[in-house]
Design a protein around this motif. Structure first.
Motif, PDB file in Angstrom:
ATOM      1  N   THR A  31       5.694   0.155  -2.230  1.00  0.00           N
ATOM      2  CA  THR A  31       4.641   0.460  -1.659  1.00  0.00           C
ATOM      3  C   THR A  31       3.785  -0.464  -0.717  1.00  0.00           C
ATOM      4  O   THR A  31       3.132  -0.102   0.248  1.00  0.00           O
ATOM      5  N   GLY A  32       4.278  -1.876  -0.797  1.00  0.00           N
ATOM      6  CA  GLY A  32       3.677  -2.654  -0.106  1.00  0.00           C
ATOM      7  C   GLY A  32       2.348  -3.327  -0.476  1.00  0.00           C
ATOM      8  O   GLY A  32       1.865  -3.078  -1.574  1.00  0.00           O
ATOM      9  N   THR A  33       1.958  -4.076   0.345  1.00  0.00           N
ATOM     10  CA  THR A  33       0.542  -4.880  -0.281  1.00  0.00           C
ATOM     11  C   THR A  33      -0.539  -4.070  -0.137  1.00  0.00           C
ATOM     12  O   THR A  33      -1.684  -4.295  -0.968  1.00  0.00           O
ATOM     13  N   ILE A  34      -0.722  -3.004   0.554  1.00  0.00           N
ATOM     14  CA  ILE A  34      -1.997  -1.949   0.416  1.00  0.00           C
ATOM     15  C   ILE A  34      -1.467  -0.904  -0.061  1.00  0.00           C
ATOM     16  O   ILE A  34      -2.323   0.303   0.459  1.00  0.00           O
ATOM     17  N   GLY A  35      -0.711  -0.631  -1.188  1.00  0.00           N
ATOM     18  CA  GLY A  35      -0.238   0.518  -1.634  1.00  0.00           C
ATOM     19  C   GLY A  35      -1.531   1.590  -2.281  1.00  0.00           C
ATOM     20  O   GLY A  35      -1.174   2.625  -2.195  1.00  0.00           O
ATOM     21  N   PHE A  36      -2.356   0.803  -2.661  1.00  0.00           N
ATOM     22  CA  PHE A  36      -3.596   1.395  -3.305  1.00  0.00           C
ATOM     23  C   PHE A  36      -4.457   2.262  -2.421  1.00  0.00           C
ATOM     24  O   PHE A  36      -5.053   3.390  -2.838  1.00  0.00           O
ATOM     25  N   ILE A  37      -4.170   2.152  -0.914  1.00  0.00           N
ATOM     26  CA  ILE A  37      -4.790   2.896   0.123  1.00  0.00           C
ATOM     27  C   ILE A  37      -4.158   4.474  -0.002  1.00  0.00           C
ATOM     28  O   ILE A  37      -5.116   5.319   0.056  1.00  0.00           O
ATOM     29  N   GLY A  38      -2.914   4.398  -0.147  1.00  0.00           N
ATOM     30  CA  GLY A  38      -2.221   5.459  -0.234  1.00  0.00           C
ATOM     31  C   GLY A  38      -2.391   6.553  -1.475  1.00  0.00           C
ATOM     32  O   GLY A  38      -2.171   7.792  -1.541  1.00  0.00           O
ATOM     33  N   LEU A  39      -2.592   5.709  -2.480  1.00  0.00           N
ATOM     34  CA  LEU A  39      -3.073   6.333  -3.760  1.00  0.00           C
ATOM     35  C   LEU A  39      -4.473   6.862  -3.961  1.00  0.00           C
ATOM     36  O   LEU A  39      -4.692   8.058  -4.356  1.00  0.00           O
ATOM     37  N   ILE A  40      -5.465   6.219  -3.232  1.00  0.00           N
ATOM     38  CA  ILE A  40      -6.830   6.676  -3.380  1.00  0.00           C
ATOM     39  C   ILE A  40      -7.389   7.615  -2.459  1.00  0.00           C
ATOM     40  O   ILE A  40      -7.912   8.435  -2.521  1.00  0.00           O
ATOM     41  N   ALA A  41      -7.012   7.352  -1.196  1.00  0.00           N
ATOM     42  CA  ALA A  41      -7.358   8.135  -0.127  1.00  0.00           C
ATOM     43  C   ALA A  41      -7.088   9.818  -0.307  1.00  0.00           C
ATOM     44  O   ALA A  41      -8.275  10.529   0.084  1.00  0.00           O
ATOM     45  N   PRO A  42      -6.054  10.244  -0.764  1.00  0.00           N
ATOM     46  CA  PRO A  42      -6.038  11.593  -0.894  1.00  0.00           C
ATOM     47  C   PRO A  42      -6.839  12.193  -2.000  1.00  0.00           C
ATOM     48  O   PRO A  42      -7.498  13.532  -1.809  1.00  0.00           O
ATOM     49  N   HIS A  43      -7.110  11.381  -3.100  1.00  0.00           N
ATOM     50  CA  HIS A  43      -7.977  11.779  -4.111  1.00  0.00           C
ATOM     51  C   HIS A  43      -9.375  11.632  -3.769  1.00  0.00           C
ATOM     52  O   HIS A  43     -10.216  12.892  -4.063  1.00  0.00           O
ATOM     53  N   PHE A  44      -9.795  10.706  -3.033  1.00  0.00           N
ATOM     54  CA  PHE A  44     -11.147  11.023  -2.376  1.00  0.00           C
ATOM     55  C   PHE A  44     -11.339  12.066  -1.438  1.00  0.00           C
ATOM     56  O   PHE A  44     -12.330  12.706  -1.365  1.00  0.00           O
ATOM     57  N   ALA A  45     -10.302  12.546  -0.534  1.00  0.00           N
ATOM     58  CA  ALA A  45     -10.416  13.499   0.240  1.00  0.00           C
ATOM     59  C   ALA A  45     -10.520  14.943  -0.628  1.00  0.00           C
ATOM     60  O   ALA A  45     -11.211  15.808   0.013  1.00  0.00           O
ATOM     61  N   ARG A  46      -9.814  14.778  -1.769  1.00  0.00           N
ATOM     62  CA  ARG A  46      -9.956  16.193  -2.414  1.00  0.00           C
ATOM     63  C   ARG A  46     -11.260  16.167  -3.146  1.00  0.00           C
ATOM     64  O   ARG A  46     -11.815  17.449  -3.552  1.00  0.00           O
ATOM     65  N   ILE A  47     -11.706  15.264  -3.266  1.00  0.00           N
ATOM     66  CA  ILE A  47     -13.097  15.268  -4.106  1.00  0.00           C
ATOM     67  C   ILE A  47     -14.295  15.491  -3.063  1.00  0.00           C
ATOM     68  O   ILE A  47     -15.046  16.474  -3.454  1.00  0.00           O
TER      69      ILE A  47
END
Length: 81
Positions: free
Chosen positions: A1-17
């Protein structure tokens, strides 16, 4: 996922919240939240002396890992309640 992979994991969850909408309606919001998170991490590395000697991937992982654990624990409580 690369060095900034947590952005791709966290952003959709924040959007859903934030929106509580169907996944098909979250594409634009997820991308904007991800861009905002990455921009904030980049600005923190550039302007805050405490973060000046770490990489952006490290900072996003330090922000993303606790957020992901928190979201997983709150979802688990909703399932068992």
């Amino acid at each position: 996922t690369g060095t900034i992979g947590f952005i791709g994991l966290i952003a959709p969850h924040f959007a859903r919240i934030l929106l509580k909408a169907r996944p098909s309606q979250l594409y634009l919001t997820s991308s904007l939240i991800g861009a905002l998170l990455l921009l904030m991490a980049d600005l923190a590395i550039l302007y805050i002396p405490l973060f000046s000697h770490i990489y952006i991937g490290t900072l996003t992982a330090l922000i993303g890992a606790p957020c992901l654990i928190w979201m997983l624990l709150t979802q688990q409580r909703k399932i068992y309640d």
